[in-house]
Each structure stands twice: as C-alpha cells, then as structure tokens.
Design a protein around this motif. Structure first.
Motif, PDB file in Angstrom:
ATOM      1  N   LYS B 168       0.807  -1.224   0.000  1.00 22.42           N
ATOM      2  CA  LYS B 168       0.000   0.000   0.000  1.00 22.42           C
ATOM      3  C   LYS B 168       0.840   1.275   0.000  1.00 22.42           C
ATOM      4  N   GLY B 169       1.866   1.291   0.817  1.00 21.53           N
ATOM      5  CA  GLY B 169       2.667   2.506   0.935  1.00 21.53           C
ATOM      6  C   GLY B 169       3.449   2.813  -0.323  1.00 21.53           C
ATOM      7  N   LEU B 170       3.689   1.776  -1.125  1.00 25.92           N
ATOM      8  CA  LEU B 170       4.496   1.990  -2.326  1.00 25.92           C
ATOM      9  C   LEU B 170       3.647   2.359  -3.532  1.00 25.92           C
ATOM     10  N   ALA B 171       2.348   2.101  -3.477  1.00 27.36           N
ATOM     11  CA  ALA B 171       1.502   2.311  -4.641  1.00 27.36           C
ATOM     12  C   ALA B 171       1.632   3.748  -5.120  1.00 27.36           C
TER      13      ALA B 171
END
Lengths: 205, 197
Positions: B168-171
């Motif tokens: 999620k944090g990298l999306a």
C-alpha cells in the motif's frame, strides 16, 4: 483565525501535504543534488529564498495580475529570484555553483514554487504567503537532507565531505549515481506513506 | 567543444548513455504523472521530442546572437523560459487551426510541456557544455527521444502492473520510482559505448 491558519501552514507543508513525498513535486532536483550533503544544503537555502520571496511578490501583486497570463507572470517573478540566487552562488561559492550546474536554473521549473504561488499566494495576504513559501521550502529541504545524508554516507562513506566510515567500508558507488537516487526516494516515500496509512487505520478503529 | 565529438555521437549519447530522465533526473514530474497509459505517454513523448529539438535550436540562436553580444548572459533563464512558453503557445494555436485530430492527440499535452523541466534543462546543458548549433539541435532531439523512450517503456510496465499487488505505501509514486531506478540500472549498461562530458 490567524493562528489557526499559521498552524495549518506548518502541519500541512511539513507533514501530510509535504511537497516531496505527498504531492511528489520538485522531484528532479530532489534526485539530482542529493549525492553530496553540501550541495544539498546550498540548493535548499536557494530554494527557500525563492519560494518565500516569490510567494510574497505574487501575493503583493495578486490583484493586478490578469488571470489569463498569471502563469507567465509567476514564472517571470520566479525567474528573477533564481537569477539572484545564481549570481550570488557564482560570486561566493563558485565550486558549488559549478557542481550544481544547470540545476540552479532549474529551480524555475521546480513545480513546488509554482504550486505554492498558484494554490496559496494568489488568494492570501502577503505575510501568510511568505510564511507558506518558506515553510514549504523547509518541508522540501528536510526530505532532501535525509536522502542526501544516506546517499553520501553509503555512497562515499562520508558526511559533509569528512570520512566517517573506516577503510573497511566499501563504497556503494551506485548510491551516488542515478539508480541510487531513485531507490532512496522510493524507500523514503514508502516508509512515510506506510506510517501515515497505519496512523489512519488506527484512527478509524 | 573537444574535437572528435560529432553531432551524431551527441545524438546517440543523449538517447542512451546520458538519458535526460534516467541520468539527469529531468522531467520527473510529468514522467510520474502521465505514465499510466501507453497511448497518452506516446502523445506526450512526441510533443516533447518536437518542442525540445526546436526550442534548443531557438535558444541557442538567442543565446549566441542576442545575449552574448549584448553581455546579458545572466538573463538567460528569463529569455529561455519566455522562448519556450511562446513557442509552445504558438504551436498550440497552429495545431488547433490546422488539424483537429492532431490537436486532440497532442494539444492537451502542450501546456504541460512549458513547465517540464527537461526542456529548460536541455537548453541550460547545451550552454554549459558549449555545443555548436548543429550539436545543440541534435542534443535536443536525442534528449527528447530518450525521454519519450523512457516514458513509453514506463507506461508499458505500469499498465501490466495494475494486475499485481503492490504494498500500500508503495503504490503510486513509490513503485514508479523503483521501476525508474531499475530502468536507470539497465541504461547504465549502455555507458561506455559513447561518452560525452
């Protein structure tokens, strides 16, 4: 009202709406100047100077700028301040100026400055706009400094030009080159976004 | 300019070994924003190639024949940005009159280009490196092609990536930057082929 606004400026620009990791603006210079800390600091000071003063100027002139050509006017205001930065650097820090090369000039197209002028300075009084410009410059700067710290440490084993890691350290030369910059910024964004998401998840429960 | 570097060496170096996006990090903003679909990124790429080649030539002329004789070199940022903005505006008006289909495919990207730092960057690099007129033109053209190549490749990868699960944090920006990093690694394989300073 006033203090509330000032608080908003700080919390927005330094945290949730940070220009670099939340809005992903001004990435070009973020990546380009962060291989050595010294250059990064010079770049950040230059950028804070330009964002602050150009926001102030745009805000002072906001009632006289025809809205159709406002982009052009803003660009010219920003360009004039960048020229000042460039001339000062050339005179007092010729080495750094040479290393930064075209990236000083590229402050003009740094979207953060334009973004703040458009989003904030056009609709707010001069004092607040100046503060907003400076603080968003600070928000940009601390991200850059963190990235530059790790890139210089891992890539050259030094901080601010002084060798801190002993001879046993093999330099990760990839860190001072382009791919390292991309990876570092991605990791930074990952960590920050990840913690923001976790925080929000915690609030919802 | 050192001897032995000819304009075609500069041209190929600008595409591969000194790719403006992957080694000089220029034009990242639109690169991150517009690389979701292959079709749009081809459109933007085309527009960038065209504008970059022409403005680098125009800026070279303005620098050499207006700024240098008048000793106004420090005004180059303002002059360059005005020339780029004026040129983009002109092209937009011409395209709008001449061809509707071209305007539909290219027109929307033109305003974006004025604030694309790669365009200004190319002009500044050519001044710093002291290129001749022809070299400047080919440097602009090559850089444009290199930029377009990178953004189209990235769009292709990102289209496929919609089916994979990204943390999620990298999306969004994060994963795009990692892919750009890997692409930069791949492009480093070209280095040593041709060298320009």
């Amino acid at each position: 009202m006033e203090t509330f606004k000032i608080k908003r400026i700080f919390s927005d620009n330094l945290g949730r709406n940070n220009p670099v990791f939340a809005q992903v603006l001004g990435i070009c210079s973020t990546l380009a100047v962060t291989n050595v800390m010294k250059n990064t600091v010079v770049m950040c000071v230059g950028l804070i100077f330009v964002t602050g003063l150009s926001s102030l100027t745009v805000s002072l002139m906001r009632e006289y700028i025809p809205s159709r050509i406002r982009m052009m006017v803003e660009t010219l205001i920003i360009a004039s301040y960048v020229i000042i930065v460039d001339i000062v650097l050339k005179a007092y820090l010729p080495d750094v100026s040479r290393q930064l090369g075209p990236y000083v000039g590229l402050i003009i197209t740094n979207c953060i400055i334009m973004g703040r002028a458009e989003a904030f300075a056009l609709s707010n009084p001069p004092g607040l706009s100046f503060l907003d410009g400076v603080v968003s410059g600070l928000g940009y700067s601390y991200v850059l400094l963190v990235i530059a710290f790790f890139r210089e440490l891992l890539g050259s084993g030094s901080i601010w030009g002084f060798r801190v890691l002993g001879a046993w350290w093999t330099n990760w030369s990839i860190m001072v080159m382009a791919p390292g910059a991309f990876f570092m910024l991605a990791i930074f964004i990952w960590i920050v976004k990840g913690s923001l998401i976790k925080e929000e998840g915690g609030n919802n429960k | 300019m050192t001897e032995g570097i000819t304009f075609y060496a500069i041209f190929f170096a600008a595409i591969f070994t000194n790719n403006i996006l992957l080694t000089n990090y220029l034009g990242m903003c639109s690169f991150l924003a517009v690389s979701r679909e292959v079709k749009t990124s081809v459109g933007l790429g085309m527009a960038v190639i065209f504008v970059m080649a022409v403005t680098s030539a125009l800026n070279w002329l303005a620098y050499r024949y207006i700024l240098v004789p008048l000793d106004l070199v420090y005004l180059r940022y303002i002059i360059f940005i005005v020339i780029i903005a004026a040129f983009v505006q002109l092209i937009e008006m011409i395209i709008e009159r001449v061809s509707d289909s071209l305007y539909a495919s290219l027109g929307i990207f033109l305003p974006l280009i004025t604030v694309n730092c790669a365009i200004l960057g190319v002009s500044l690099f050519m001044i710093i490196r002291d290129y001749h007129f022809l070299s400047s033109f080919f440097y602009g053209l090559g850089s444009g092609i290199g930029w377009a190549l990178a953004i189209v490749a990235m769009a292709g990868i990102r289209q496929k990536m919609t089916r994979s699960r990204v943390p999620k944090g990298l999306a969004g920006a994060g994963i795009t930057l990692i892919i750009a990093g890997i692409m930069a690694l791949a492009f480093m394989g070209f280095s040593g082929m041709i060298k320009i300073s």
